[in-house]
Scaffold this active site. Structure first.
Site, PDB file in Angstrom:
ATOM      1  N   HIS A   1      57.036  48.870  60.470  1.00  0.00           N
ATOM      2  CA  HIS A   1      57.269  49.607  61.723  1.00  0.00           C
ATOM      3  C   HIS A   1      56.406  50.867  61.753  1.00  0.00           C
ATOM      4  CE1 HIS A   1      59.438  52.548  59.423  1.00  0.00           C
ATOM      5  NE2 HIS A   1      60.040  51.547  58.799  1.00  0.00           N
TER       6      HIS A   1
ATOM      7  N   ASP B   1      58.554  48.851  54.645  1.00  0.00           N
ATOM      8  CA  ASP B   1      57.767  49.051  53.419  1.00  0.00           C
ATOM      9  C   ASP B   1      58.305  48.174  52.292  1.00  0.00           C
ATOM     10  OD1 ASP B   1      60.110  50.473  53.142  1.00  0.00           O
ATOM     11  OD2 ASP B   1      59.192  52.342  52.470  1.00  0.00           O
TER      12      ASP B   1
END
Ligand code: NAG
Ligand code: NAG
EC number: 3.1.3.-
Length: 464
Positions: free
Chosen positions: A81, A363
């Site tokens: 994102h 991540d």
């Protein structure tokens, strides 16, 4: 160095886009190190700036490059994102004032921003698997909520989408003109920031953003492991990795001292401060050029930031050396890689479905995939990072297919563990799909060191 100076310095370091000043990419001088593949330099401020991924910075992109006789068959995109508001607050401080509404007269800006908002504000119909339907389609709070995507985050993915559109749709005609919903495969975790990032990317990417052709599936696991999440050995690797992390932190007296100073400033026990993960919030201050918080006891400052960031870099270095995270990653990334090769294999059989797959993720999704592929030198996934698998067909030998792997626009195919020796052994210019398939079906487990040759056995290995 303060945040402003650092930002200005970065802007001056970045080469201007080659197209704009008429210089070919070959003659352009390389000022920055290769961001994806070279070992990180250890300047914490520089590392933090790369992590922010501030738009307007000219981007290199090697996506879609192949010899003329190759035809693009399918593309598989994994994104983190975009820029978001912190997930944690630093206790007893004022949280950074960042506006999460989307407006034209604020930087960074993208020409498609207003059209994006106007399209999203009309609502989606039934384009999402439950529970995604309850999420807002774009960020819209004058003071960001925790973890909310910012305007920066939206712009980062509009840019990603536009870049991929120019390469994959305009240049390589990946989708037919009468494309339909079947040709896309879309999946996101259940956070608003990942759904919104995926929508922004698609809005930049698709020639016509028609809700009838969009269907987002919901992925409950950040590892995108679907029905294969149960894996006890993976959890054991993770516990050992966390233990390693903890011991490294204890050894760093400068870090302990810094946490102590910061705890004094905000007037809470050091333990509580550390648990509040202050670097997450500090990075937001840093990326948005908002000064670090102050109390009547003093201010959190750049020196604190540098010490914590430097420790993060050292932690990543030790993480690579100790290889516990690699074990975690090989098992953690197997299901999604297995799914990806299955999708590629269907495409090689001439099926015209799922030509473009998008996984909107975190991540903690991208990092294990990078590590499992052997890209251990790759930087930690920055905001709006993109990892792309391209599948190509050799028109001269139509039964032969090849893959390319790109991380943030850099071709890392020949850094992966399944293709790094390719040049030495083969005259072929591209990495064969079989190499990736062999790796996912077998060599991943061999790399774990035991005798297991499949996922189930590797996940349940006794006495590990
Ligand atoms: C950062 O903030 C300072 C003061 O708060 C301002 O003067 C400066 O222009 C900002 N820098 C950038 C690059 O936005
Ligand atoms: C890998 O993919 C194949 C084919 O789609 C599937 O049958 C198998 O269950 C998958 N294995 C894992 C561990 O996800």
């Amino acid at each position: 160095m303060d945040v402003l100076t650092a930002l200005l310095l970065l802007v001056h370091l970045i080469p201007v886009s080659a197209a704009k000043n008429g210089v070919s990419s070959k003659s352009r001088k390389r000022i920055l190190p290769e961001p994806a593949t070279e070992p990180p330099v250890t300047d914490p401020v520089y590392e933090a700036l790369l992590y922010c991924n501030i738009p307007s910075v000219a981007e290199r992109s090697m996506e879609g490059h192949a010899p003329h006789h190759f035809k693009l068959v399918s593309v598989h995109v994994f994104i983190r994102h975009g820029d978001r508001y912190p997930l944690y607050v630093i206790p007893k401080t004022k949280r950074p004032e960042i506006d999460c509404t989307l407006v034209a007269n604020r930087k960074p800006y993208h020409p498609k921003l207003e059209a994006f908002v106007s399209h999203m504000s009309k609502g989606s119909g039934a384009s999402f698997e439950s529970p995604l339907n309850s999420l807002p389609l774009y960020p819209n709070h004058p003071l960001c909520e925790m973890g909310e995507l910012t305007q920066t985050g939206v712009v980062q993915h509009l840019q990603n989408g536009q870049l991929l559109r120019d390469i994959y749709l305009k240049k390589h005609k990946l989708l037919p003109t009468d494309w339909s919903a079947d040709q896309l495969y879309l999946e996101t975790t259940g956070k608003s920031r990942t759904l919104q990032s995926g929508l922004a990317l698609l809005y930049g990417f698709l020639p016509d953003f028609d809700w009838k052709k969009i269907y987002f599936r919901h992925q409950p696991s950040a590892l995108f492991c679907s029905g294969s999440c149960y894996c006890p050995v993976r959890n054991q690797y993770l516990e050992k990795e966390q233990r390693r992390q903890y011991l490294l932190r204890l050894k760093n007296s400068q870090l302990e001292k810094t946490y102590g100073e910061m705890a004094k400033i905000v007037d809470i026990p050091t333990k509580q401060l550390r648990a509040a993960n202050p670097i997450d919030s500090m990075l937001c201050h840093f990326c948005h050029n908002v000064s670090f918080p102050c109390t009547r006891n003093g201010c959190v400052d750049m020196e604190h930031f540098k010490v914590i960031k430097t420790h993060q870099i050292e932690d990543e270095k030790e993480r690579r050396e100790k290889k516990l995270y690699l074990g975690y990653s090989l098992l953690g990334a197997h299901p999604i890689l297995n799914q990806t090769i299955s999708r590629m294999q269907r495409a090689t059989e001439g099926r015209k479905e799922e030509l473009f797959a998008l996984y909107s993720a975190h991540d903690v999704t991208l990092s294990p995939v990078l590590s499992a592929l052997g890209l251990s030198e790759a930087r930690f996934p920055r905001f709006a990072a993109r990892l792309i698998f391209e599948l190509w067909q050799d028109r001269e030998k139509p039964t032969e297919h090849s893959v390319r792997i790109l991380y943030n626009g850099i071709d890392v195919t020949f850094h992966t563990s399944f293709c790094q020796d390719h040049h030495k052994r083969s005259p072929k210019p591209m990495c064969p799909l079989e190499n990736l398939v062999r790796f996912v079906k077998r060599d991943m487990f061999v790399a774990l060191g035991g005798s297991s040759t499949n996922y189930y056995d590797a996940c349940h290995r006794e006495g590990f």
